[in-house]
Design an enzyme around this catalytic site. Structure first.
Site, PDB file in Angstrom:
ATOM      1  N   CYS A 193      -5.157   2.444  -3.402  1.00 14.64           N
ATOM      2  CA  CYS A 193      -4.007   2.786  -3.267  1.00 14.64           C
ATOM      3  C   CYS A 193      -2.442   2.322  -3.067  1.00 14.64           C
ATOM      4  O   CYS A 193      -1.644   2.009  -2.486  1.00 14.64           O
ATOM      5  CB  CYS A 193      -4.059   3.438  -1.075  1.00 14.64           C
ATOM      6  SG  CYS A 193      -5.222   4.383  -1.054  1.00 14.64           S
ATOM      7  N   HIS A 226       0.722  -1.249  -0.167  1.00 14.76           N
ATOM      8  CA  HIS A 226      -0.155   0.241  -0.045  1.00 14.76           C
ATOM      9  C   HIS A 226       0.644   1.338   0.155  1.00 14.76           C
ATOM     10  O   HIS A 226       1.964   0.952   0.090  1.00 14.76           O
ATOM     11  CB  HIS A 226      -1.040  -0.462   1.439  1.00 14.76           C
ATOM     12  CG  HIS A 226      -1.499   1.064   1.629  1.00 14.76           C
ATOM     13  ND1 HIS A 226      -1.752   2.115   1.689  1.00 14.76           N
ATOM     14  CD2 HIS A 226      -2.874   1.367   1.468  1.00 14.76           C
ATOM     15  CE1 HIS A 226      -2.292   3.047   2.268  1.00 14.76           C
ATOM     16  NE2 HIS A 226      -3.732   2.371   1.877  1.00 14.76           N
ATOM     17  N   ASP A 263       2.681  -4.672   8.089  1.00 15.69           N
ATOM     18  CA  ASP A 263       1.644  -4.012   8.267  1.00 15.69           C
ATOM     19  C   ASP A 263       0.668  -5.390   7.839  1.00 15.69           C
ATOM     20  O   ASP A 263       0.532  -5.485   7.099  1.00 15.69           O
ATOM     21  CB  ASP A 263       1.815  -2.923   6.317  1.00 15.69           C
ATOM     22  CG  ASP A 263       0.488  -2.731   6.193  1.00 15.69           C
ATOM     23  OD1 ASP A 263      -0.354  -2.606   6.435  1.00 15.69           O
ATOM     24  OD2 ASP A 263       0.540  -1.665   5.032  1.00 15.69           O
ATOM     25  N   LYS A 290     -10.989  -1.021  10.777  1.00 16.27           N
ATOM     26  CA  LYS A 290     -10.160  -1.794  10.039  1.00 16.27           C
ATOM     27  C   LYS A 290     -11.196  -3.476  10.194  1.00 16.27           C
ATOM     28  O   LYS A 290     -10.405  -4.636  10.135  1.00 16.27           O
ATOM     29  CB  LYS A 290      -9.276  -2.430   8.529  1.00 16.27           C
ATOM     30  CG  LYS A 290      -8.990  -1.157   7.883  1.00 16.27           C
ATOM     31  CD  LYS A 290      -7.732  -1.308   7.030  1.00 16.27           C
ATOM     32  CE  LYS A 290      -6.696  -0.058   6.091  1.00 16.27           C
ATOM     33  NZ  LYS A 290      -8.039   0.539   5.660  1.00 16.27           N
ATOM     34  N   GLN A 325      -4.681  -5.048   7.074  1.00 15.43           N
ATOM     35  CA  GLN A 325      -5.492  -6.002   5.856  1.00 15.43           C
ATOM     36  C   GLN A 325      -5.169  -7.751   7.396  1.00 15.43           C
ATOM     37  O   GLN A 325      -6.547  -7.974   6.789  1.00 15.43           O
ATOM     38  CB  GLN A 325      -5.194  -6.155   4.814  1.00 15.43           C
ATOM     39  CG  GLN A 325      -5.498  -4.994   4.524  1.00 15.43           C
ATOM     40  CD  GLN A 325      -7.656  -4.687   4.216  1.00 15.43           C
ATOM     41  OE1 GLN A 325      -7.788  -5.427   4.683  1.00 15.43           O
ATOM     42  NE2 GLN A 325      -7.157  -3.727   3.409  1.00 15.43           N
TER      43      GLN A 325
HETATM   44  N1  C6P Z   1      -5.886   0.097   2.881  1.00 20.59           N
HETATM   45  C1  C6P Z   1      -8.784  -0.033   1.464  1.00 20.59           C
HETATM   46  O1  C6P Z   1      -9.788   0.655   1.120  1.00 20.59           O
HETATM   47  P1  C6P Z   1      -5.391   3.660   7.300  1.00 20.59           P
HETATM   48  O2  C6P Z   1      -5.951   4.988   6.470  1.00 20.59           O
HETATM   49  O3  C6P Z   1      -4.086   4.540   8.284  1.00 20.59           O
HETATM   50  O4  C6P Z   1      -5.980   2.943   8.413  1.00 20.59           O
HETATM   51  O5  C6P Z   1      -4.471   2.353   6.906  1.00 20.59           O
HETATM   52  C2  C6P Z   1      -3.828   2.168   5.353  1.00 20.59           C
HETATM   53  C3  C6P Z   1      -3.723   0.631   5.229  1.00 20.59           C
HETATM   54  C4  C6P Z   1      -2.095   0.449   4.599  1.00 20.59           C
HETATM   55  N2  C6P Z   1      -1.547  -0.568   4.456  1.00 20.59           N
HETATM   56  C5  C6P Z   1      -3.131  -1.795   4.206  1.00 20.59           C
HETATM   57  C6  C6P Z   1      -3.018  -3.091   3.614  1.00 20.59           C
HETATM   58  C7  C6P Z   1      -3.626  -0.684   3.625  1.00 20.59           C
HETATM   59  O6  C6P Z   1      -4.978  -1.827   3.190  1.00 20.59           O
HETATM   60  C8  C6P Z   1      -4.101   0.652   4.451  1.00 20.59           C
HETATM   61  C9  C6P Z   1      -5.819   0.855   4.129  1.00 20.59           C
HETATM   62  C10 C6P Z   1      -7.944   1.389   2.870  1.00 20.59           C
HETATM   63  O7  C6P Z   1      -7.702  -1.000   1.318  1.00 20.59           O
HETATM   64  C11 C6P Z   1      -8.362   2.560   2.657  1.00 20.59           C
HETATM   65  S1  C6P Z   1      -6.789   2.871   1.154  1.00 20.59           S
END
Ligand code: C6P
Length: 405
Positions: free
Chosen positions: A363, A122, A199, A225, A202
């Site tokens: 992203c 991401h 990370d 999430k 997910q």
């Molecule tokens: N992915 C998606 O729809 P934040 O925005 O800080 O809570 O998470 C960022 C982030 C980092 N790593 C991974 C693997 C992610 O999936 C995400 C967030 C969302 O896939 C919003 S772009």
């Protein structure tokens, strides 16, 4: 199982609504999950009764808020099986947690050092490292991804030299659904003296994480999430590493003593938590974890795998559907394109049928580029989704095909 799922769905008020005149089929859990009533109640109880700032006031409400806030940290520690609450840093989310590591752990990097990430990251696990490389002269290396959407592990082995100071890798890809072999990655990285950041944005919503069993150096995730509120997340870091790292942001709360000649920083975890924290967010996240802790998460994961199996079976009957990411080890995140149709048009037509998916690059532009698409349609599932909702997705796609293909 389906009785249990229907019972659990009743815990999530947002699921029981109509959208565009149809029952909501919420398949955008990768973007954010819905919140159980227990989380909504915990947040509203905090604001209705205990609202106060933490670690500051000499009064009862502040004591209560501080106790609930620190108890929430303990709940997260237990959830991750971390050794100490000193290792649990509140952040705004995964993005801020990774930025913290890039700035603070990254401060020691210099020219000649390397950071190794993967091609399926991401942007939150790409851009902070690019910026760090610009600041420090370190070099960013990328583990390639195969056509199926799996990490090219032989290439990883070759890239992993003693120049690598940090490996940053996603546990579950938000765009492909791939589950990466992080145990193997962590062990191999440690063998060359590199630290590892996982990370976990997910993965946390699907199964339990044990940071000590993994031996992860850093693990980042977002509350929203994980059935919790937005604006709160966690960075787990090994205590010895965090102790040695300089503060990230500065201000109130993270100091022990300030004068105009010098400042002494607070100890862990507060050293990394400047300013008034997201108190209600932390309390809401702890409520989400308590909610999950009373469920049989293994059984729910098996249910998600059953959803994935049905998805794969239905997809094999739709020749126009091309999967974006077909890893052997895959979470219930299902990215695809309908050949000849723009993903945004597919998303709009599904929405008209009450089906919520995400479309676009998620992203994760570099991996979309590798697959030769500007974006995909992504249906991302949670334990509260049903087999009927998988079928509803495919009924929706058949209708979309009539308009678009
Ligand atoms: N992915 C998606 O729809 P934040 O925005 O800080 O809570 O998470 C960022 C982030 C980092 N790593 C991974 C693997 C992610 O999936 C995400 C967030 C969302 O896939 C919003 S772009």
């Amino acid at each position: 199982m389906s009785d249990l799922i229907h019972t659990l769905r009743a815990d999530f008020p947002a699921l029981a609504q109509q959208v565009n005149g149809k029952p909501l089929v919420y398949l955008d859990n990768g973007a954010t999950t819905h919140k159980p009533q227990a989380v909504i109640d915990a947040i509203s109880q905090f604001y209705a009764q205990d609202n106060s700032n933490v670690h500051r006031g000499a009064h009862t409400l502040s004591d209560r808020a501080t106790q609930a806030f620190e108890q929430a940290r303990e709940t997260v520690r237990d959830f991750l099986n971390a050794g100490s609450t000193k290792e649990i840093i509140w952040t705004r989310g995964t993005t801020e947690a990774i930025n913290l590591v890039a700035h603070s752990f990254g401060a020691q990097l210099q020219a000649g050092d390397q950071i190794l990430i993967s091609a399926m990251e991401h942007h939150a696990n790409i851009v902070p490292w690019q910026m760090l490389c610009e600041r420090s002269g370190a070099e960013l290396k990328v583990i390639p991804v195969t056509e199926r959407g799996e990490l090219d592990m032989p290439a990883f082995d070759e890239l992993l030299t003693d120049k690598v100071k940090l490996v940053g890798v996603v546990h579950v890809s938000n765009a492909l659904g791939t589950i990466n072999p992080i145990e193997d990655i962590i062990a191999k990285a440690h063998a060359v003296g590199a630290k590892v950041l996982i990370d976990g944005a997910q993965s946390v919503a699907h199964w339990d994480i044990d940071v000590r069993a993994l031996d992860a150096d850093f693990f980042a995730f977002s509350g929203h999430k994980l059935f919790g509120p937005t604006g709160i997340g966690v960075l787990y870091g090994k205590q010895a590493l965090l102790e040695a790292m300089p503060p990230y942001q500065t201000g109130g709360e993270m100091i022990e003593h300030v004068s105009f000649s010098s400042t002494r920083f607070n100890g862990l975890p507060f050293k990394f938590e400047s300013g008034t924290p997201n108190i209600a967010g932390a309390i809401g996240l702890a409520a989400a974890i308590r909610y999950l802790n009373q469920l049989d998460r293994d059984a729910l994961l098996q249910h998600e795998y059953a959803l994935l199996a049905r998805l794969r079976e239905r997809a094999s009957d739709m020749p126009e559907l091309r999967l974006i990411g077909d890893a052997e080890h895959k979470a219930s995140i299902f990215g695809f394109v309908l050949n000849g149709a723009h993903p945004a048009d597919v998303g709009t037509l599904l929405d008209q049928q009450g089906i919520a998916v995400r479309t676009g690059h998620h992203c994760a532009m570099p991996i979309m580029e590798q697959f030769g698409v500007p974006g995909s349609v992504r249906a991302s599932f949670s334990f509260y989704n049903t087999l009927d909702e998988v079928d509803a997705l495919f009924t929706g796609l058949e209708k979309a095909k009539l308009f678009l293909l």
